[in-house]
Design a protein around this motif. Structure first.
Motif, short mmCIF file in Angstrom:
data_model
loop_
_atom_site.label_atom_id
_atom_site.label_comp_id
_atom_site.label_asym_id
_atom_site.label_seq_id
_atom_site.Cartn_x
_atom_site.Cartn_y
_atom_site.Cartn_z
N GLN A 145 24.38 9.49 10.27
CA GLN A 145 23.42 10.39 9.62
C GLN A 145 22.02 10.06 10.09
O GLN A 145 21.51 8.97 9.86
CB GLN A 145 23.49 10.28 8.10
N MET A 146 21.41 11.01 10.75
CA MET A 146 20.04 10.86 11.21
C MET A 146 19.10 11.54 10.21
O MET A 146 19.36 12.66 9.77
CB MET A 146 19.87 11.48 12.60
N THR A 147 18.02 10.84 9.86
CA THR A 147 17.04 11.40 8.94
C THR A 147 15.65 11.34 9.56
O THR A 147 15.36 10.46 10.38
CB THR A 147 17.01 10.66 7.59
N VAL A 148 14.80 12.27 9.17
CA VAL A 148 13.40 12.30 9.58
C VAL A 148 12.55 12.09 8.32
O VAL A 148 12.73 12.79 7.32
CB VAL A 148 13.03 13.63 10.24
N LYS A 149 11.66 11.13 8.39
CA LYS A 149 10.83 10.79 7.22
C LYS A 149 9.36 10.84 7.61
O LYS A 149 8.96 10.33 8.66
CB LYS A 149 11.19 9.39 6.72
N LEU A 150 8.55 11.45 6.75
CA LEU A 150 7.10 11.43 6.90
C LEU A 150 6.49 10.72 5.71
O LEU A 150 6.84 11.00 4.56
CB LEU A 150 6.54 12.85 6.98
N GLY A 151 5.60 9.77 6.00
CA GLY A 151 4.81 9.13 4.96
C GLY A 151 3.43 9.76 4.93
O GLY A 151 2.88 10.14 5.98
N PHE A 152 2.84 9.87 3.73
CA PHE A 152 1.59 10.61 3.58
C PHE A 152 0.48 9.74 3.02
O PHE A 152 0.64 9.09 1.98
CB PHE A 152 1.80 11.81 2.66
N ASN A 153 -0.66 9.72 3.72
CA ASN A 153 -1.84 9.02 3.23
C ASN A 153 -2.53 9.83 2.13
O ASN A 153 -2.53 11.07 2.17
CB ASN A 153 -2.84 8.80 4.37
N ALA A 154 -3.14 9.13 1.20
CA ALA A 154 -3.99 9.78 0.20
C ALA A 154 -5.30 10.19 0.84
O ALA A 154 -5.69 9.70 1.91
CB ALA A 154 -4.24 8.82 -0.96
N ALA A 155 -6.03 11.09 0.18
CA ALA A 155 -7.30 11.59 0.72
C ALA A 155 -8.29 10.46 0.97
O ALA A 155 -9.09 10.52 1.91
CB ALA A 155 -7.89 12.61 -0.24
N ALA A 156 -8.21 9.39 0.18
CA ALA A 156 -9.15 8.27 0.33
C ALA A 156 -8.96 7.54 1.65
O ALA A 156 -9.87 6.84 2.11
CB ALA A 156 -8.98 7.29 -0.83
N ALA A 157 -7.80 7.67 2.29
CA ALA A 157 -7.58 7.08 3.61
C ALA A 157 -7.90 8.06 4.72
O ALA A 157 -8.28 7.66 5.83
CB ALA A 157 -6.14 6.61 3.74
N VAL A 158 -7.76 9.34 4.44
CA VAL A 158 -7.99 10.38 5.45
C VAL A 158 -9.49 10.62 5.66
O VAL A 158 -9.92 10.95 6.76
CB VAL A 158 -7.30 11.69 5.04
N PHE A 159 -10.28 10.42 4.59
CA PHE A 159 -11.72 10.67 4.64
C PHE A 159 -12.48 9.40 4.29
O PHE A 159 -12.13 8.70 3.35
CB PHE A 159 -12.11 11.78 3.66
N THR A 160 -13.53 9.10 5.06
CA THR A 160 -14.38 7.96 4.69
C THR A 160 -15.20 8.29 3.45
O THR A 160 -15.54 7.41 2.67
CB THR A 160 -15.33 7.59 5.85
N THR A 161 -15.55 9.56 3.30
CA THR A 161 -16.19 10.06 2.08
C THR A 161 -15.43 11.30 1.65
O THR A 161 -15.44 12.33 2.35
CB THR A 161 -17.67 10.41 2.32
N VAL A 162 -14.73 11.23 0.52
CA VAL A 162 -13.83 12.30 0.13
C VAL A 162 -14.57 13.53 -0.37
O VAL A 162 -14.23 14.68 -0.03
CB VAL A 162 -12.84 11.81 -0.95
N ASN A 163 -15.60 13.31 -1.18
CA ASN A 163 -16.37 14.44 -1.73
C ASN A 163 -15.47 15.50 -2.36
O ASN A 163 -15.62 16.71 -2.12
CB ASN A 163 -17.25 15.08 -0.65
N SER A 164 -14.49 15.06 -3.13
CA SER A 164 -13.57 15.91 -3.91
C SER A 164 -12.59 16.72 -3.06
O SER A 164 -11.89 17.59 -3.58
CB SER A 164 -14.34 16.86 -4.85
N ALA A 165 -12.50 16.46 -1.77
CA ALA A 165 -11.56 17.19 -0.92
C ALA A 165 -10.11 16.84 -1.30
O ALA A 165 -9.82 15.71 -1.71
CB ALA A 165 -11.80 16.87 0.54
N THR A 166 -9.22 17.79 -1.16
CA THR A 166 -7.80 17.56 -1.42
C THR A 166 -6.97 18.05 -0.24
O THR A 166 -7.37 18.96 0.50
CB THR A 166 -7.33 18.27 -2.70
N ILE A 167 -5.81 17.44 -0.08
CA ILE A 167 -4.90 17.78 1.02
C ILE A 167 -3.70 18.50 0.44
O ILE A 167 -3.16 18.11 -0.60
CB ILE A 167 -4.45 16.51 1.76
N GLN A 168 -3.26 19.54 1.12
CA GLN A 168 -2.11 20.32 0.68
C GLN A 168 -1.26 20.67 1.90
O GLN A 168 -1.62 20.39 3.04
CB GLN A 168 -2.59 21.61 -0.02
#
Length: 356
Positions: A145-168
């Motif tokens: 059984q082969m599986t594909v997995k994606l791990g997701f960073n929170a906005a605080a890791a994606v942006f140095t300054t989040v300024n209320s941005a959200t990821i969808q």
């Protein structure tokens, strides 16, 4: 009347098929199963991801468009991972392997008070090179059984300054596969699945003010060794890959045979531009044993019978620098063993009956 490109008995058909959709979940992961059919050669991760920003625009961290993907992983029966890397390295890897591919579609726009589409598609090869099926997986094996997995960073890791941005959003998983006879009935496909091609992160090291030795695994054939030098952390928004932190790099077998002999940053970067026709970005370096495209001329074998040590030595000038090391290598595929035995048994049976 049409003419077949190959005899009917030896023809195979290539398929492109969507096999899953993985929805973003901040700080978590999602996975899907690859269908248990045919031979699987590559996977594509196609993004349908958005960023919703407020009145003040967020500041994107150094990962760029690939910041939301903390992990891209292909697993086989849960225990083996022929591919496991963060999204930003997965992009670098494809730019090296498939040069002159340069991530032309990649985009990470941000504007105020707007939902914008990010494009961070990734190609996940399982084979040794683009022009071969060596390294393919017989996913028609119902015990595999082969599986594909994606791990997701929170906005605080994606942006140095989040300024209320959200990821969808989400990512579609597409598979390239070939319909062909089981490997015990096809010598070509049996040979193809006997290769285990692996792309993996070996670890993170704190660099010394001087030379840092890093001992790498042996008993595998290396195609490429990648390393990334940076300040900050490679798991949050402080990550800052930087040029000029590398003084030189050396790769030695048994400490005496220097494959790359104290190579300076300038020479390393020139080799990369010469081979890949682009700069990979600050802090990224490649020791390439397949610089002649799709050739095994320079492949580095590290058989434990003759290689007692494979040492990567990185010279730097500060104790606040870090390095991540990634490798691309090939070994014998343990999942092919039963198919090899079946083919051998069938051949022996045929020989016995002929002798009788």
């Amino acid at each position: 009347m049409g003419r077949l490109a190959a005899p009917a008995a030896s023809r195979v058909q290539r398929f492109i098929q969507k096999v899953g959709n993985l929805v973003y979940a901040s700080g978590n992961s999602a996975q899907c199963n690859v269908p248990q059919a045919d031979y699987t050669t590559t996977l594509d991760i196609i993004s349908s991801q958005t960023v919703l920003s407020g009145a003040t625009i967020p500041v994107i961290a150094a990962y760029g468009a690939f910041g939301p993907l903390s992990l891209v992983q292909v697993s086989v029966n849960g225990a083996r991972h022929p591919y496991a890397a963060p999204g930003y390295f997965a992009d670098i890897y494809m730019r090296v392997r498939s040069a002159p591919y340069t991530s032309q579609l990649t985009a990470d726009p941000v504007t105020s008070s707007t939902t914008t589409n990010w494009v961070n598609h990734l190609h996940i090869p399982l084979t040794l090179a683009e022009d071969t099926t060596n390294g393919a997986w017989y996913t028609g094996d119902t015990t595999l059984q082969m599986t594909v997995k994606l791990g997701f960073n929170a906005a605080a890791a994606v942006f140095t300054t989040v300024n209320s941005a959200t990821i969808q959003g989400s990512w579609d998983v597409w598979r390239e596969s070939f319909s062909a006879p089981p490997p015990n009935l096809s010598s070509a496909w049996l040979a193809a699945i006997s290769w285990y091609h692996e792309v993996a992160m070996q670890g993170t090291w704190t660099l010394k003010n001087g030379t840092t030795p890093i001992d790498l695994p042996r008993d595998q054939d290396y195609q490429r060794i990648f390393f990334n030098i940076y300040t900050g952390n490679d798991f949050d928004a402080t990550y800052t890959p930087t040029a000029g932190l590398l003084t030189s790099v050396d790769l030695a077998i048994n400490t005496k045979i220097h494959i790359f002999d104290t190579v300076t940053e300038g020479e390393t970067l020139f080799q990369q531009v010469f081979c890949y026709a682009e700069s990979l970005g600050a802090g990224w370096y490649v020791l390439d044993f397949e610089r002649v495209k799709d050739s095994v001329r320079d492949i580095l074998p590290t058989d434990t019978a003759v290689v007692q040590m494979l040492r990567l030595s990185i010279a730097s000038t500060s104790t606040s620098n870090y390095v991540d090391v990634f490798t691309e290598a090939v070994v014998d595929n343990p999942f092919a063993a039963k198919w090899i035995k079946m083919a051998q048994a069938a051949a022996a049976g045929g020989s016995s009956s002929q002798a009788a």
